[in-house]
Scaffold this active site. Structure first.
Site, short mmCIF file in Angstrom:
data_model
loop_
_atom_site.label_atom_id
_atom_site.label_comp_id
_atom_site.label_asym_id
_atom_site.label_seq_id
_atom_site.Cartn_x
_atom_site.Cartn_y
_atom_site.Cartn_z
CB CYS A 7 -0.92 0.01 1.21
SG CYS A 7 -2.34 -1.10 1.08
CG ASP A 30 10.51 -9.06 -6.33
OD1 ASP A 30 9.47 -9.68 -6.02
OD2 ASP A 30 11.51 -9.00 -5.58
CG HIS A 46 -4.77 -4.09 1.86
ND1 HIS A 46 -3.40 -4.24 1.86
CD2 HIS A 46 -5.24 -5.00 2.75
CE1 HIS A 46 -3.06 -5.18 2.71
NE2 HIS A 46 -4.15 -5.67 3.27
N GLY A 92 3.96 -19.69 0.90
CA GLY A 92 5.16 -18.89 0.74
C GLY A 92 4.91 -17.40 0.61
CG HIS A 97 -1.45 -5.30 -1.27
ND1 HIS A 97 -1.75 -3.99 -0.89
CD2 HIS A 97 -1.92 -5.44 -2.53
CE1 HIS A 97 -2.40 -3.38 -1.88
NE2 HIS A 97 -2.49 -4.24 -2.90
CG HIS A 99 2.27 -10.02 -4.43
ND1 HIS A 99 1.88 -10.07 -3.10
CD2 HIS A 99 3.32 -10.86 -4.56
CE1 HIS A 99 2.67 -10.91 -2.45
NE2 HIS A 99 3.55 -11.41 -3.31
P1 AMP Z 1 5.64 -13.18 -1.82
O1 AMP Z 1 6.62 -14.14 -1.20
O2 AMP Z 1 4.83 -13.81 -2.92
O3 AMP Z 1 4.79 -12.49 -0.78
O4 AMP Z 1 6.51 -12.09 -2.56
C1 AMP Z 1 6.83 -10.86 -2.02
C2 AMP Z 1 7.82 -10.21 -2.97
O5 AMP Z 1 7.89 -8.85 -2.65
C3 AMP Z 1 9.23 -10.80 -2.88
O6 AMP Z 1 9.61 -11.32 -4.15
C4 AMP Z 1 10.08 -9.59 -2.48
O7 AMP Z 1 11.34 -9.56 -3.10
C5 AMP Z 1 9.20 -8.43 -2.93
N1 AMP Z 1 9.40 -7.16 -2.23
C6 AMP Z 1 9.40 -6.98 -0.89
N2 AMP Z 1 9.60 -5.67 -0.60
C7 AMP Z 1 9.70 -5.03 -1.79
C8 AMP Z 1 9.92 -3.68 -2.16
N3 AMP Z 1 10.06 -2.68 -1.26
N4 AMP Z 1 9.98 -3.37 -3.48
C9 AMP Z 1 9.83 -4.34 -4.41
N5 AMP Z 1 9.63 -5.63 -4.12
C10 AMP Z 1 9.58 -5.99 -2.83
#
Ligand code: AMP
Length: 111
Positions: A7, A30, A46, A92, A97, A99
């Site tokens: 968010c 990412d 959200h 995992g 949020h 994605h």
């Molecule tokens: P998940 O495990 O599916 O919840 O993936 C979360 C993803 O968010 C991971 O691949 C992280 O590398 C990515 N992530 C976390 N913080 C950030 C951020 N500030 N900017 C970009 N990606 C992020």
């Protein structure tokens, strides 16, 4: 105030490498890419995960699905791409949020 990191990215409170946005979704790179191209698509709303979806989100989901191949093409992923949605701790999911990971290009790990 929301504690949700995505968010805050959506609202520009945390910087991100934005690739695309419209009135329904925000797409950014990412921070820890698992392949040459690794994008994250989030709904502006959200929603914690797939578990949080209801009928009111049907149009949003169709919009997101249609956008994925368009974005992949724009990223040069002419031969294909991978999408992943991690759901819940057991799936995992680290950021709660919803994605969609869009991955492709060199470095794409085996599955
Ligand atoms: P998940 O495990 O599916 O919840 O993936 C979360 C993803 O968010 C991971 O691949 C992280 O590398 C990515 N992530 C976390 N913080 C950030 C951020 N500030 N900017 C970009 N990606 C992020």
């Amino acid at each position: 105030m929301s504690d949700c990191i995505f968010c805050k990215i959506r609202d520009g409170e945390i910087p991100s490498d934005k690739v695309y946005e419209d009135d329904k979704v925000y797409v950014f790179r990412d921070i820890n890419p698992k392949a040459q191209v690794h994008l994250l698509m989030i709904p502006r709303e959200h929603i914690e995960s797939l578990e949080g979806l209801t009928d009111v989100h049907d149009a949003l989901l169709v919009h997101m699905m249609h956008l994925l191949p368009q974005l992949a093409r724009e990223q040069g992923l002419d031969t294909g791409f991978r999408t992943i949605i991690n759901t819940g701790k057991g799936g995992g999911q680290e950021v709660f949020h919803l994605h969609i990971h869009l991955l492709g290009g060199s470095g794409l790990p085996g599955f």
